[in-house]
Design a protein around this motif. Structure first.
Motif, mmCIF file in Angstrom:
data_model
loop_
_atom_site.group_PDB
_atom_site.id
_atom_site.type_symbol
_atom_site.label_atom_id
_atom_site.label_comp_id
_atom_site.label_asym_id
_atom_site.label_seq_id
_atom_site.Cartn_x
_atom_site.Cartn_y
_atom_site.Cartn_z
ATOM 1 N N PRO A 29 0.770 -1.243 0.000
ATOM 2 C CA PRO A 29 0.000 0.000 0.000
ATOM 3 C C PRO A 29 0.802 1.294 0.000
ATOM 4 C CG PRO A 29 -0.380 -1.254 2.011
ATOM 5 C CD PRO A 29 0.471 -2.084 1.135
ATOM 6 N N LEU A 30 1.949 1.340 0.640
ATOM 7 C CA LEU A 30 2.647 2.614 0.753
ATOM 8 C C LEU A 30 3.854 2.749 -0.165
ATOM 9 C CD1 LEU A 30 2.450 3.098 4.605
ATOM 10 C CD2 LEU A 30 0.977 4.056 2.855
ATOM 11 N N ASP A 31 4.276 1.653 -0.785
ATOM 12 C CA ASP A 31 5.478 1.704 -1.615
ATOM 13 C C ASP A 31 5.311 2.594 -2.839
ATOM 14 O OD1 ASP A 31 6.590 -0.004 0.192
ATOM 15 O OD2 ASP A 31 6.412 -1.790 -1.065
ATOM 16 N N THR A 32 4.236 2.408 -3.564
ATOM 17 C CA THR A 32 4.030 3.160 -4.813
ATOM 18 C C THR A 32 2.625 3.758 -4.851
ATOM 19 O OG1 THR A 32 3.319 1.161 -5.942
ATOM 20 C CG2 THR A 32 5.656 1.725 -6.121
ATOM 21 N N LEU A 33 2.196 4.269 -3.740
ATOM 22 C CA LEU A 33 0.820 4.765 -3.646
ATOM 23 C C LEU A 33 0.528 5.852 -4.673
ATOM 24 C CD1 LEU A 33 -1.891 4.680 -2.233
ATOM 25 C CD2 LEU A 33 -1.007 6.342 -0.586
ATOM 26 N N ALA A 34 1.430 6.809 -4.822
ATOM 27 C CA ALA A 34 1.197 7.910 -5.770
ATOM 28 C C ALA A 34 1.126 7.393 -7.204
ATOM 29 C CB ALA A 34 2.289 8.958 -5.640
ATOM 30 N N GLU A 35 2.040 6.501 -7.565
ATOM 31 C CA GLU A 35 2.050 5.956 -8.929
ATOM 32 C C GLU A 35 0.781 5.163 -9.212
ATOM 33 O OE1 GLU A 35 5.591 3.655 -9.421
ATOM 34 O OE2 GLU A 35 6.879 5.331 -8.833
ATOM 35 N N GLU A 36 0.362 4.372 -8.256
ATOM 36 C CA GLU A 36 -0.837 3.554 -8.450
ATOM 37 C C GLU A 36 -2.092 4.418 -8.494
ATOM 38 O OE1 GLU A 36 -0.700 0.611 -9.483
ATOM 39 O OE2 GLU A 36 1.391 0.213 -9.009
ATOM 40 N N THR A 37 -2.102 5.491 -7.732
ATOM 41 C CA THR A 37 -3.245 6.407 -7.785
ATOM 42 C C THR A 37 -3.349 7.042 -9.153
ATOM 43 O OG1 THR A 37 -3.077 6.838 -5.417
ATOM 44 C CG2 THR A 37 -4.291 8.451 -6.726
#
Length: 69
Positions: A29-37
């Protein structure tokens, strides 16, 4: 009509991209949150654009049938 199948395929592709991104976010959840969003927002926009293609193709088909009737 080819536009309907292209639009439907685009909608399926966008849905798949969204679901894949959601799964990746669920596992890390926190590793690539911005990219996944961003990926999910792009998938949502692509889905909406393809839905508009399908709606327009449907309307054009209806108009054509009305002219031929």
């Amino acid at each position: 009509m080819q536009a309907l199948s292209i639009g439907a395929a685009g909608m399926m592709s966008a849905q798949s991209r969204f679901e894949t991104s959601a799964r990746r976010t669920a596992t890390a959840p926190l590793d690539t949150l911005a990219e996944e969003t961003v990926e999910r927002l792009q998938a949502r926009t692509a889905f909406s654009a393809n839905a508009a293609v399908v709606r327009t193709a449907d309307e054009m088909t209806g108009a054509l049938l009305d002219m031929l009737a």
